[in-house]
Design a protein around this motif. Structure first.
Motif, short mmCIF file in Angstrom:
data_model
loop_
_atom_site.label_atom_id
_atom_site.label_comp_id
_atom_site.label_asym_id
_atom_site.label_seq_id
_atom_site.Cartn_x
_atom_site.Cartn_y
_atom_site.Cartn_z
N LEU A 188 0.79 -1.17 -0.06
CA LEU A 188 0.03 0.03 -0.04
C LEU A 188 0.75 1.37 0.03
N GLY A 189 0.71 2.08 -1.01
CA GLY A 189 1.37 3.43 -1.01
C GLY A 189 2.78 3.09 -1.41
N VAL A 190 3.36 2.04 -1.91
CA VAL A 190 4.77 2.03 -2.06
C VAL A 190 5.14 2.64 -3.22
N ASP A 191 6.50 3.09 -3.20
CA ASP A 191 7.00 3.95 -4.41
C ASP A 191 7.60 2.83 -5.43
N LYS A 192 6.92 2.58 -6.45
CA LYS A 192 7.74 1.46 -7.59
C LYS A 192 8.66 2.36 -8.45
N VAL A 193 9.69 1.66 -8.94
CA VAL A 193 10.56 2.24 -9.84
C VAL A 193 10.50 1.45 -11.09
N PRO A 194 10.63 2.01 -12.33
CA PRO A 194 10.83 1.20 -13.60
C PRO A 194 11.75 0.30 -13.58
N LEU A 195 11.60 -0.80 -13.95
CA LEU A 195 12.57 -1.84 -14.08
C LEU A 195 13.20 -1.76 -15.58
N ARG A 196 14.30 -1.42 -15.66
CA ARG A 196 15.12 -1.28 -17.15
C ARG A 196 15.85 -2.59 -17.13
N ALA A 197 15.81 -2.93 -18.55
CA ALA A 197 16.85 -4.05 -18.90
C ALA A 197 18.12 -3.71 -18.96
N MET A 198 19.18 -4.53 -18.29
CA MET A 198 20.41 -4.17 -18.15
C MET A 198 21.26 -5.04 -18.97
N ARG A 199 22.39 -4.44 -19.25
CA ARG A 199 23.35 -5.20 -20.03
C ARG A 199 24.67 -5.28 -19.52
N THR A 200 25.84 -6.35 -19.33
CA THR A 200 27.00 -6.10 -18.70
C THR A 200 27.85 -6.16 -20.22
N VAL A 201 28.74 -5.43 -20.13
CA VAL A 201 29.89 -5.36 -21.33
C VAL A 201 31.21 -5.43 -20.64
N ARG A 202 32.06 -6.15 -21.61
CA ARG A 202 33.42 -6.18 -20.97
C ARG A 202 34.42 -5.72 -22.25
N CYS A 203 35.57 -5.19 -21.73
CA CYS A 203 36.55 -4.61 -22.64
C CYS A 203 37.79 -4.71 -21.90
N VAL A 204 38.90 -4.41 -22.89
CA VAL A 204 40.31 -4.55 -22.66
C VAL A 204 41.01 -3.20 -23.16
N VAL A 205 41.52 -2.51 -22.53
CA VAL A 205 42.50 -1.41 -22.80
C VAL A 205 43.84 -1.52 -22.60
N PRO A 206 44.75 -0.70 -23.05
CA PRO A 206 46.32 -0.59 -22.59
C PRO A 206 46.21 0.19 -21.40
N TYR A 207 47.24 -0.01 -20.64
CA TYR A 207 47.15 0.71 -19.30
C TYR A 207 47.10 2.18 -19.47
N ALA A 208 47.71 2.83 -20.53
CA ALA A 208 47.52 4.25 -20.56
C ALA A 208 46.51 4.61 -21.00
N GLN A 209 45.52 3.75 -21.16
CA GLN A 209 44.12 4.46 -21.35
C GLN A 209 43.13 4.20 -20.09
N GLU A 210 43.49 3.47 -19.11
CA GLU A 210 42.80 3.12 -17.90
C GLU A 210 41.98 4.35 -17.36
N GLY A 211 42.81 5.48 -17.03
CA GLY A 211 41.97 6.40 -16.70
C GLY A 211 40.81 7.21 -17.73
N TRP A 212 41.22 7.07 -18.96
CA TRP A 212 40.36 7.56 -19.77
C TRP A 212 39.09 6.65 -19.79
N MET A 213 39.28 5.68 -19.70
CA MET A 213 38.15 4.49 -19.85
C MET A 213 37.18 4.64 -18.44
N ARG A 214 38.05 4.90 -17.25
CA ARG A 214 37.12 5.32 -16.13
C ARG A 214 36.35 6.53 -16.13
N ARG A 215 36.93 7.64 -16.94
CA ARG A 215 36.06 8.73 -16.87
C ARG A 215 34.85 8.55 -17.98
N GLN A 216 35.18 7.66 -19.04
CA GLN A 216 33.85 7.41 -19.78
C GLN A 216 32.85 6.63 -18.98
#
Length: 206
Positions: free
Chosen positions: A119-147
């Motif tokens: 009763l009176g509960v606040d519902k939140v829309p359920l969005r389909a989620m996706r998990t992606v994986r990638c690899v980058v050189p060490y020089a791009q780690e900071g850039w990837m984290r920012r993205q």
């Protein structure tokens, strides 16, 4: 659109001397649901029944836990479906008060325990989620984290080997645009992986 709950909600009903403790909470899958039910049984050793219903994709369940068949788990599941919920677990802990309720009374009691919690509960829309994986050189780690931060995605894991492997979770509707942005900014140095890939075996351009 299916909805889920942001937090757990509760009810506490007394019906003909029996106490019904209801709870509806977000739940990802059957394994987590069974662990939650086991914890409730441990927390309520004097309870007669711990009945539950789960709506989680293909892992739905309705468990009467010793109540007459169809009088507990199924009515609880019907309430969740009527509320258009997904990814939720409903539990009702019953302390028997010595007065039998009959099949109809049990259905009403378990239905009400879940419905009252919602009763009176606040519902939140359920969005389909996706998990992606990638690899980058060490020089791009900071850039990837920012993205990842700019995309408002969830950084689930970062591992360091010959390359830096990122596991990122985000809404499925945003995944294609995110991948395109990373490909463009990565200048050919980003490698995308399936979920079970060995991150040490993929080479990317220097």
């Amino acid at each position: 659109m299916p909805h889920t709950l942001a937090t757990a909600v509760h009810s506490d009903l007394l019906i003909k001397k029996s106490r019904f403790l209801g709870c509806v909470e977000p739940m990802a899958d059957r394994q987590q649901a069974q662990a939650r039910v086991a914890a409730l049984r441990a927390a309520h050793p004097g309870a007669a029944h711990v009945c539950w219903a789960l709506l989680a994709g293909g892992q739905s369940a309705a468990v009467d836990d010793g109540e007459p068949s169809g009088t507990a788990g199924r009515p609880m599941l019907d309430v969740l479906r009527h509320q258009d919920l997904e990814g939720v677990l409903a539990t009702v802990v019953r302390y028997f008060g010595g007065v039998k309720l009959g099949a109809g009374g049990l259905v009403r009691a378990y239905t009400d325990a879940v419905a009252q919690a919602l009763l009176g509960v606040d519902k939140v829309p359920l969005r389909a989620m996706r998990t992606v994986r990638c690899v980058v050189p060490y020089a791009q780690e900071g850039w990837m984290r920012r993205q990842v931060t700019l995309a408002d995605a969830v950084l689930e894991e970062v591992t360091h080997g010959s390359l830096v492997a990122f596991t990122v979770r985000l809404p499925d509707a945003d995944a294609s645009a995110f991948i395109a942005t990373i490909d463009e900014g990565g200048q050919g140095r980003v490698g995308w992986l399936p979920a079970d890939a060995d991150t040490g075996t993929l080479k990317v351009a220097p």
